[in-house]
Design a protein around this motif. Structure first.
Motif, PDB file in Angstrom:
ATOM      1  N   ALA A   1       0.822  -1.212   0.000  1.00 11.64           N
ATOM      2  CA  ALA A   1       0.000   0.000   0.000  1.00 11.64           C
ATOM      3  C   ALA A   1       0.858   1.264   0.000  1.00 11.64           C
ATOM      4  N   ARG A   2       2.125   1.144   0.410  1.00  8.07           N
ATOM      5  CA  ARG A   2       3.000   2.313   0.504  1.00  8.07           C
ATOM      6  C   ARG A   2       4.234   2.198  -0.386  1.00  8.07           C
ATOM      7  N   LEU A   3       4.334   1.126  -1.150  1.00  6.20           N
ATOM      8  CA  LEU A   3       5.560   0.844  -1.898  1.00  6.20           C
ATOM      9  C   LEU A   3       5.831   1.896  -2.962  1.00  6.20           C
ATOM     10  N   ARG A   4       7.059   2.385  -2.976  1.00  7.30           N
ATOM     11  CA  ARG A   4       7.472   3.383  -3.957  1.00  7.30           C
ATOM     12  C   ARG A   4       8.391   2.748  -4.997  1.00  7.30           C
ATOM     13  N   PRO A   5       8.446   3.319  -6.192  1.00  7.54           N
ATOM     14  CA  PRO A   5       9.381   2.808  -7.199  1.00  7.54           C
ATOM     15  C   PRO A   5      10.823   2.848  -6.683  1.00  7.54           C
ATOM     16  N   HIS A   6      11.608   1.892  -7.160  1.00 13.70           N
ATOM     17  CA  HIS A   6      13.042   1.777  -6.858  1.00 13.70           C
ATOM     18  C   HIS A   6      13.331   1.261  -5.453  1.00 13.70           C
ATOM     19  N   THR A   7      12.295   0.876  -4.711  1.00  9.33           N
ATOM     20  CA  THR A   7      12.525   0.292  -3.391  1.00  9.33           C
ATOM     21  C   THR A   7      13.032  -1.149  -3.548  1.00  9.33           C
ATOM     22  N   THR A   8      13.910  -1.560  -2.657  1.00  9.00           N
ATOM     23  CA  THR A   8      14.369  -2.948  -2.620  1.00  9.00           C
ATOM     24  C   THR A   8      13.612  -3.679  -1.523  1.00  9.00           C
ATOM     25  N   VAL A   9      12.882  -4.731  -1.891  1.00 10.78           N
ATOM     26  CA  VAL A   9      12.102  -5.519  -0.940  1.00 10.78           C
ATOM     27  C   VAL A   9      12.791  -6.869  -0.762  1.00 10.78           C
ATOM     28  N   LEU A  10      13.048  -7.223   0.479  1.00 10.21           N
ATOM     29  CA  LEU A  10      13.736  -8.471   0.796  1.00 10.21           C
ATOM     30  C   LEU A  10      12.881  -9.297   1.749  1.00 10.21           C
ATOM     31  N   LEU A  11      12.894 -10.593   1.556  1.00 11.02           N
ATOM     32  CA  LEU A  11      12.177 -11.515   2.437  1.00 11.02           C
ATOM     33  C   LEU A  11      13.190 -12.398   3.140  1.00 11.02           C
ATOM     34  N   GLU A  12      13.115 -12.462   4.484  1.00  9.75           N
ATOM     35  CA  GLU A  12      14.018 -13.309   5.264  1.00  9.75           C
ATOM     36  C   GLU A  12      13.292 -14.412   6.015  1.00  9.75           C
ATOM     37  N   SER A  13      11.976 -14.391   6.054  1.00 10.05           N
ATOM     38  CA  SER A  13      11.216 -15.403   6.777  1.00 10.05           C
ATOM     39  C   SER A  13      11.475 -16.791   6.191  1.00 10.05           C
ATOM     40  N   ALA A  14      11.410 -17.809   7.036  1.00 12.60           N
ATOM     41  CA  ALA A  14      11.532 -19.185   6.565  1.00 12.60           C
ATOM     42  C   ALA A  14      10.272 -19.541   5.770  1.00 12.60           C
ATOM     43  N   VAL A  15      10.446 -19.899   4.505  1.00 13.75           N
ATOM     44  CA  VAL A  15       9.308 -20.161   3.619  1.00 13.75           C
ATOM     45  C   VAL A  15       9.615 -21.342   2.705  1.00 13.75           C
ATOM     46  N   PRO A  16       8.588 -21.993   2.162  1.00  9.06           N
ATOM     47  CA  PRO A  16       8.827 -23.041   1.169  1.00  9.06           C
ATOM     48  C   PRO A  16       9.338 -22.441  -0.134  1.00  9.06           C
ATOM     49  N   PRO A  17      10.114 -23.188  -0.899  1.00 12.44           N
ATOM     50  CA  PRO A  17      10.605 -22.678  -2.192  1.00 12.44           C
ATOM     51  C   PRO A  17       9.460 -22.271  -3.111  1.00 12.44           C
ATOM     52  N   GLY A  18       9.616 -21.113  -3.730  1.00 14.70           N
ATOM     53  CA  GLY A  18       8.589 -20.576  -4.620  1.00 14.70           C
ATOM     54  C   GLY A  18       7.771 -19.469  -3.995  1.00 14.70           C
ATOM     55  N   THR A  19       7.906 -19.273  -2.678  1.00 13.20           N
ATOM     56  CA  THR A  19       7.075 -18.280  -1.985  1.00 13.20           C
ATOM     57  C   THR A  19       7.327 -16.857  -2.486  1.00 13.20           C
ATOM     58  N   THR A  20       8.573 -16.507  -2.685  1.00 14.41           N
ATOM     59  CA  THR A  20       8.894 -15.134  -3.103  1.00 14.41           C
ATOM     60  C   THR A  20       8.217 -14.797  -4.428  1.00 14.41           C
ATOM     61  N   GLU A  21       8.267 -15.723  -5.396  1.00 17.45           N
ATOM     62  CA  GLU A  21       7.700 -15.466  -6.726  1.00 17.45           C
ATOM     63  C   GLU A  21       6.199 -15.730  -6.787  1.00 17.45           C
ATOM     64  N   ASN A  22       5.735 -16.794  -6.145  1.00 19.50           N
ATOM     65  CA  ASN A  22       4.344 -17.211  -6.303  1.00 19.50           C
ATOM     66  C   ASN A  22       3.390 -16.606  -5.276  1.00 19.50           C
ATOM     67  N   PHE A  23       3.919 -16.178  -4.167  1.00 21.10           N
ATOM     68  CA  PHE A  23       3.067 -15.672  -3.084  1.00 21.10           C
ATOM     69  C   PHE A  23       3.317 -14.195  -2.802  1.00 21.10           C
ATOM     70  N   LEU A  24       4.582 -13.839  -2.564  1.00 24.33           N
ATOM     71  CA  LEU A  24       4.900 -12.467  -2.187  1.00 24.33           C
ATOM     72  C   LEU A  24       4.794 -11.497  -3.364  1.00 24.33           C
ATOM     73  N   LEU A  25       5.363 -11.858  -4.493  1.00 21.42           N
ATOM     74  CA  LEU A  25       5.370 -10.961  -5.650  1.00 21.42           C
ATOM     75  C   LEU A  25       3.965 -10.540  -6.078  1.00 21.42           C
ATOM     76  N   PRO A  26       2.998 -11.453  -6.254  1.00 24.49           N
ATOM     77  CA  PRO A  26       1.647 -11.011  -6.649  1.00 24.49           C
ATOM     78  C   PRO A  26       1.012 -10.055  -5.650  1.00 24.49           C
ATOM     79  N   LEU A  27       1.251 -10.280  -4.348  1.00 18.93           N
ATOM     80  CA  LEU A  27       0.686  -9.380  -3.344  1.00 18.93           C
ATOM     81  C   LEU A  27       1.274  -7.974  -3.468  1.00 18.93           C
ATOM     82  N   LEU A  28       2.563  -7.898  -3.686  1.00 16.72           N
ATOM     83  CA  LEU A  28       3.209  -6.590  -3.814  1.00 16.72           C
ATOM     84  C   LEU A  28       2.768  -5.870  -5.083  1.00 16.72           C
ATOM     85  N   GLU A  29       2.681  -6.611  -6.186  1.00 15.74           N
ATOM     86  CA  GLU A  29       2.297  -5.993  -7.456  1.00 15.74           C
ATOM     87  C   GLU A  29       0.838  -5.552  -7.443  1.00 15.74           C
ATOM     88  N   THR A  30      -0.028  -6.395  -6.909  1.00 17.71           N
ATOM     89  CA  THR A  30      -1.462  -6.055  -6.875  1.00 17.71           C
ATOM     90  C   THR A  30      -1.712  -4.850  -5.985  1.00 17.71           C
TER      91      THR A  30
END
Length: 420
Positions: A108-137
């Protein structure tokens, strides 16, 4: 004042990262929706057991760290790191709901050129399949084009004074090569070495491999402990001898169970995608089964020792020493002590405990009596069980005072106690 970094999630992952960032001179804001965490941090206290002390928090505050519950702060940073918890759910998959909440708040507050990093323990594919769509939408921005996105598994070892952020290599995997380099530029300010993975999935799988490596090897040595006891073999002497081999062997030691925040992850189960590989890691499942059995094995040993000394578990006074999951820390996350206490209580034992780092301990919401004098409590207990070896314990003296001592950590001098 705008911050350079926002750490989202101020628990056992986020607080040490924020501490390292502040120490590196990075203007850092810590975001958490829990008002208690905000109040505790603002007052110079730590909201979670384990990684930081109150003096650590006060030093962070004096260094410019700002805790907040205001989402608007997330839109004023160059880098945002999601450190939300991912507890194990009833179906033994990681619960990603806190990661999702963090992603929506950031989007809701993301600005262009920001670097977003995920450090939580997650199953493989989470960054692309779960996190990315939420950030883009939520932002209307495109990952890899408008903002950078990468995954970096945490390698924090709470209480370890040798391996800290600065000298522990950081693995990173970005959505694009540019994302990887942006993540590398940030983490290079915190650590001496950055290791670039091919992409987010490889970085995520690195965490899976490292965690499962630990659990599988602990399971192996736990099984060896049971076998060696049955055969009358001193396992700790076996390990002492085996670890002299200069190649092909790494020592692990048995215990009453496996605790901590790192849980074994089976990537055969991906809760957010229909593309389940369908090949669960059988060895990981078996290792978890073996490690889950250890508290019951401790109970079995307790009952046998009491019986050999003419006593039954029912009515016996049992003193548990060390109820945390790790030595010299207050963190009780997934400690086997609670299950062991529960089982002993169900069998009619009278439970007491001692732990220099835990002043109040509850089992089934009921307070467990805490021993004020360790030696007096051990001498009056029918059985004393060492569950965690805090360095303040004088085990040689304890072995002399205790009527009957079961050492589940192999920490007492040889012959001084019954070992697991």
């Amino acid at each position: 004042m705008p911050a350079d970094l926002a750490v989202i999630g101020l628990g056992h992952l986020g607080l040490p990262l924020a501490q390292a960032a502040v120490a590196a001179g990075i203007q850092t804001v810590g975001y958490d929706t829990d008002p208690r965490a905000f109040a505790e941090l603002s007052a110079g206290r730590t909201p979670v057991e384990g990684p930081l002390t109150a003096s650590d928090v006060r030093r962070m505050l004096s260094g410019g760290f700002r805790p907040t519950t205001n989402e608007a702060e997330l839109g004023r940073v160059r880098t945002a790191v999601i450190c939300a918890p991912t507890p194990l759910g009833p179906d033994r998959t990681l619960d990603l709901s806190a990661v999702g909440d963090a992603a929506r708040a950031l989007a809701a507050r993301l600005r262009p050129h920001t670097t977003v990093l995920l450090e939580s323990a997650v199953p493989p594919g989470t960054t692309e399949n779960f996190l990315l769509p939420l950030l883009e939408t939520g932002s209307g921005l495109r990952g890899g084009r408008d903002f950078h996105l990468a995954y970096s598994p945490t390698r924090l070892d709470p209480g370890n004074r040798t391996h800290v952020h600065a000298n522990t290599p950081k693995v990173i995997g970005g959505l694009t090569p540019a994302c990887t380099e942006s993540a590398a530029a940030f983490y290079s300010r915190l650590t001496d070495k950055v290791v670039r993975a091919r992409g987010p999935r490889e970085a995520e799988m690195t965490k899976v491999l490292e965690t499962n490596f630990r659990h599988v090897n602990i399971a192996l040595v736990n099984e060896m402990a049971v076998l060696c006891h049955d055969l009358g073999v001193d396992l700790w002497d076996v390990i002492r001898c085996a670890e002299t081999k200069p190649f092909g062997f790494q020592p692990f030691r048995p215990g009453p169970g496996v605790g901590g925040h790192g849980v074994p992850v089976d990537p055969g189960y991906l809760p957010y995608s229909s593309r389940t590989p369908g090949h669960p890691l059988r060895m990981v499942s078996l290792a978890q089964e073996i490690n889950d059995r250890m508290p019951q094995y401790v109970i079995q040993r307790c009952a046998t020792l009491l019986n050999e000394h003419g006593k039954s578990v029912r009515g016996a006074r049992v003193l548990l020493l060390g109820v945390t999951y790790k030595p010299d820390l207050a963190d009780q996350e997934a400690s086997p002590a609670r299950e062991i206490a529960t089982r002993l209580m169900d069998m009619g034992a009278q439970i007491g405990y001692h732990d220099p780092h835990v002043l109040d301990w509850r089992v089934r919401e009921l307070p467990v009596p805490r021993a004020d004098s360790l030696y007096e409590a051990a001498s009056s207990a029918d059985l004393t069980v060492l569950l965690q070896h805090h360095r303040t314990y004088d085990l040689q003296g304890l072995a002399v005072k205790a009527q009957l001592l079961l050492d589940t950590r192999g920490a007492t001098p040889a012959g001084a106690a019954h070992r697991l």
